[in-house]
Every structure is written in C-alpha cells, then in structure tokens.
Design an enzyme around this catalytic site. Structure first.
Site, mmCIF file in Angstrom:
data_model
loop_
_atom_site.group_PDB
_atom_site.id
_atom_site.type_symbol
_atom_site.label_atom_id
_atom_site.label_comp_id
_atom_site.label_asym_id
_atom_site.label_seq_id
_atom_site.Cartn_x
_atom_site.Cartn_y
_atom_site.Cartn_z
ATOM 1 N N ASN A 7 7.775 -5.821 -1.605
ATOM 2 C CA ASN A 7 8.225 -4.803 -0.225
ATOM 3 C C ASN A 7 6.913 -4.819 -0.176
ATOM 4 O OD1 ASN A 7 8.040 -2.734 1.169
ATOM 5 N ND2 ASN A 7 9.217 -1.036 -0.374
ATOM 6 N N ARG B 229 14.080 3.507 11.844
ATOM 7 C CA ARG B 229 13.057 4.534 11.845
ATOM 8 C C ARG B 229 11.786 4.168 13.256
ATOM 9 N NH1 ARG B 229 9.570 4.442 5.921
ATOM 10 N NH2 ARG B 229 9.061 6.222 7.651
ATOM 11 N N HIS C 99 13.005 -3.093 0.915
ATOM 12 C CA HIS C 99 12.918 -2.032 1.945
ATOM 13 C C HIS C 99 13.188 -0.776 1.270
ATOM 14 C CE1 HIS C 99 9.115 -3.418 4.647
ATOM 15 N NE2 HIS C 99 10.488 -4.262 4.687
ATOM 16 N N SER D 286 12.817 2.030 2.280
ATOM 17 C CA SER D 286 14.170 2.927 3.686
ATOM 18 C C SER D 286 14.827 1.576 4.573
ATOM 19 C CB SER D 286 13.066 4.327 4.688
ATOM 20 O OG SER D 286 12.206 3.152 5.206
ATOM 21 N N GLU E 123 12.363 -9.907 0.805
ATOM 22 C CA GLU E 123 11.933 -8.622 1.154
ATOM 23 C C GLU E 123 12.874 -7.169 1.198
ATOM 24 O OE1 GLU E 123 11.670 -9.238 4.864
ATOM 25 O OE2 GLU E 123 10.063 -6.925 5.333
ATOM 26 N N ASP F 68 1.414 -16.081 6.118
ATOM 27 C CA ASP F 68 0.913 -17.192 5.952
ATOM 28 C C ASP F 68 1.335 -17.918 4.534
ATOM 29 O OD1 ASP F 68 1.039 -17.545 8.996
ATOM 30 O OD2 ASP F 68 -1.260 -17.195 8.722
ATOM 31 N N PRO G 74 0.994 -1.530 -0.079
ATOM 32 C CA PRO G 74 -0.026 0.157 -0.085
ATOM 33 C C PRO G 74 1.108 1.413 0.356
ATOM 34 C CG PRO G 74 -0.521 -0.912 1.788
ATOM 35 C CD PRO G 74 0.313 -1.938 1.089
ATOM 36 N N ASN G 75 0.063 2.091 -1.007
ATOM 37 C CA ASN G 75 0.700 3.720 -0.523
ATOM 38 C C ASN G 75 1.875 4.312 -1.504
ATOM 39 O OD1 ASN G 75 -1.215 4.686 0.574
ATOM 40 N ND2 ASN G 75 -0.307 3.691 2.314
ATOM 41 N N ARG H 100 5.839 12.560 -2.460
ATOM 42 C CA ARG H 100 5.778 13.076 -1.435
ATOM 43 C C ARG H 100 6.955 12.099 -0.666
ATOM 44 N NH1 ARG H 100 0.790 11.815 0.870
ATOM 45 N NH2 ARG H 100 1.128 13.245 2.692
ATOM 46 N N ALA I 238 3.815 -0.913 4.851
ATOM 47 C CA ALA I 238 3.312 -0.883 5.503
ATOM 48 C C ALA I 238 2.377 -2.160 6.282
ATOM 49 C CB ALA I 238 2.129 0.119 5.955
ATOM 50 N N ARG J 136 8.094 0.702 12.739
ATOM 51 C CA ARG J 136 8.841 0.079 11.829
ATOM 52 C C ARG J 136 9.998 -1.229 12.028
ATOM 53 N NH1 ARG J 136 5.972 3.069 8.424
ATOM 54 N NH2 ARG J 136 5.625 5.031 9.378
ATOM 55 N N TYR K 237 11.877 8.063 1.262
ATOM 56 C CA TYR K 237 11.658 7.358 0.078
ATOM 57 C C TYR K 237 12.112 7.223 -1.124
ATOM 58 C CZ TYR K 237 8.849 5.775 3.555
ATOM 59 O OH TYR K 237 7.240 5.597 4.507
HETATM 60 O O1 CA2 Z 1 10.698 1.750 3.182
HETATM 61 C C1 CA2 Z 1 10.014 1.397 2.593
HETATM 62 O O2 CA2 Z 1 10.021 0.539 1.152
HETATM 63 C C2 CA2 Z 1 8.388 1.042 3.295
HETATM 64 O O3 CA2 Z 1 8.586 -0.539 2.699
HETATM 65 C C3 CA2 Z 1 7.700 1.914 3.238
HETATM 66 C C4 CA2 Z 1 6.068 1.432 3.422
HETATM 67 C C5 CA2 Z 1 6.418 2.012 5.154
HETATM 68 O O4 CA2 Z 1 5.608 1.360 5.473
HETATM 69 C C6 CA2 Z 1 7.597 0.670 5.243
HETATM 70 O O5 CA2 Z 1 7.288 1.352 6.775
HETATM 71 C C7 CA2 Z 1 9.115 1.071 5.024
HETATM 72 C C8 CA2 Z 1 5.554 2.532 3.433
HETATM 73 C C9 CA2 Z 1 5.028 3.545 1.452
HETATM 74 C C10 CA2 Z 1 4.252 5.011 1.424
HETATM 75 O O6 CA2 Z 1 5.281 5.744 0.182
HETATM 76 C C11 CA2 Z 1 5.282 6.735 -0.244
HETATM 77 C C12 CA2 Z 1 5.152 7.120 -0.778
HETATM 78 C C13 CA2 Z 1 4.817 8.652 -1.079
HETATM 79 C C14 CA2 Z 1 4.131 8.862 0.257
HETATM 80 C C15 CA2 Z 1 3.383 8.855 0.931
HETATM 81 C C16 CA2 Z 1 3.843 7.623 1.135
#
Ligand code: CA2
Length: 144
Positions: free
Chosen positions: A75, A108, A101, A103, A99, A88, A11-12, A19, A78, A112, A24
């Site tokens: 990836n 963090r 990520h 970041s 896996e 599972d 997600p996201n 942003r 969240a 996380r 990221y």
């Molecule tokens: O660092 C990563 O790749 C994460 O998987 C990214 C997730 C975060 O919840 C993980 O803890 C680490 C969040 C991705 C959301 O990406 C956005 C990008 C631009 C604006 C808002 C969110």
C-alpha cells in the site's frame, strides 16, 4: 519451503485508527499487521510487515526484496500517485506485486485515480478496507 511475503505500507499509514476513520476504517496499522500475520500463518507463508514515511526507505526495502522475499504486497499510500522511483524499484525486483488501498481511490479526488504502481502489479485491490490485505495474501499464496 515456506514462501516469504513482504508487506509494505507507505506514508501516514501509521496514523490509521486515529483520524479519517470514515475514509480508512477504524483499524490501526497494528490491527492490520495482526490480520496479515494470522492470514500468512494459515497459508504457511512468512510475513515481513513494514511501514515507512520515507520514499527512499521504501525503495531500499523493495530492492532488498530481490533476495529476501518471494512476493510483495504494497500500500504505497500517497506515493502511489507520485512515485516513479517506487515504480522503477518494483519493476526491477521481478517478483509478483499486489497493490492494496484501503479506500476506493477511484471514488475519490481525480489526483488519486492514477497509481504509478498499478502497471507493475499483477493485481490491485481497493475499497475493501483491511480485508484487502487478507485478499492480497490469499492471492499471493495462489500465485506462488
Ligand atoms: O486508501 C488507501 O489505502 C490510500 O493508499 C491511503 C493514502 C492515500 O494517500 C491514498 O490515496 C489511498 C493515505 C494514507 C493516510 O492515512 C491516514 C490515516 C489516518 C489519518 C491520516 C492519514
């Protein structure tokens, strides 16, 4: 025969590049997809690159991978920190999972620091931005 890599994004991640660039990086998900396709092509792997904001859809795709993929790069965004369902599903698929990520989740917030996916992954890459996806594909190529 060409090996198939399924690359899943949670997600996201569709918002990348718009942003939170200081966390990221500035690349969009389309940029990351292009990098993955290029890397897979060089290594003679087929690349199925997807993103979903829905946990159940990710679970469905992981289940399908039992027949349609040789390895999974994920990836989970969240869902890494919350989803026993994705854990599972990945356990059940019995294919190598890497896996990724963007970041460094360990630098963090404490919430996380734990990922439900890490214990079912052969390896985890975090903190290297989009390069992490490239490294994950190279690792999968060696494993396969
Ligand atoms: O660092 C990563 O790749 C994460 O998987 C990214 C997730 C975060 O919840 C993980 O803890 C680490 C969040 C991705 C959301 O990406 C956005 C990008 C631009 C604006 C808002 C969110």
């Amino acid at each position: 025969m060409t090996k198939r890599v399924l690359i899943l994004n949670g997600p996201n991640l569709n918002l990348l590049g718009s942003r939170e660039k200081s966390i990221y990086g500035g690349k969009t998900l389309a940029d990351i997809e292009a990098l993955c396709r290029e890397t897979c092509e060089t290594l003679d792997l087929s690349c199925d690159f997807r993103q979903s904001n829905h946990e159940g859809e990710l679970v469905d795709w992981i289940q399908s991978a039992r027949k349609t993929a040789d390895a999974i790069i994920i990836n989970p965004a969240a869902y890494s920190h919350t989803s026993l369902a994705i854990h599972d599903a990945l356990r059940a698929v019995d294919k190598p999972v890497v896996e990724v990520h963007l970041s460094n989740i360990h630098q963090r917030e404490p919430v996380r620091h734990h990922s439900y996916v890490s214990s079912v992954a052969v390896g985890v890459i975090c903190g290297l931005g989009a390069t992490g996806y490239k490294l994950a594909i190279e690792a999968v190529a060696e494993i396969l």
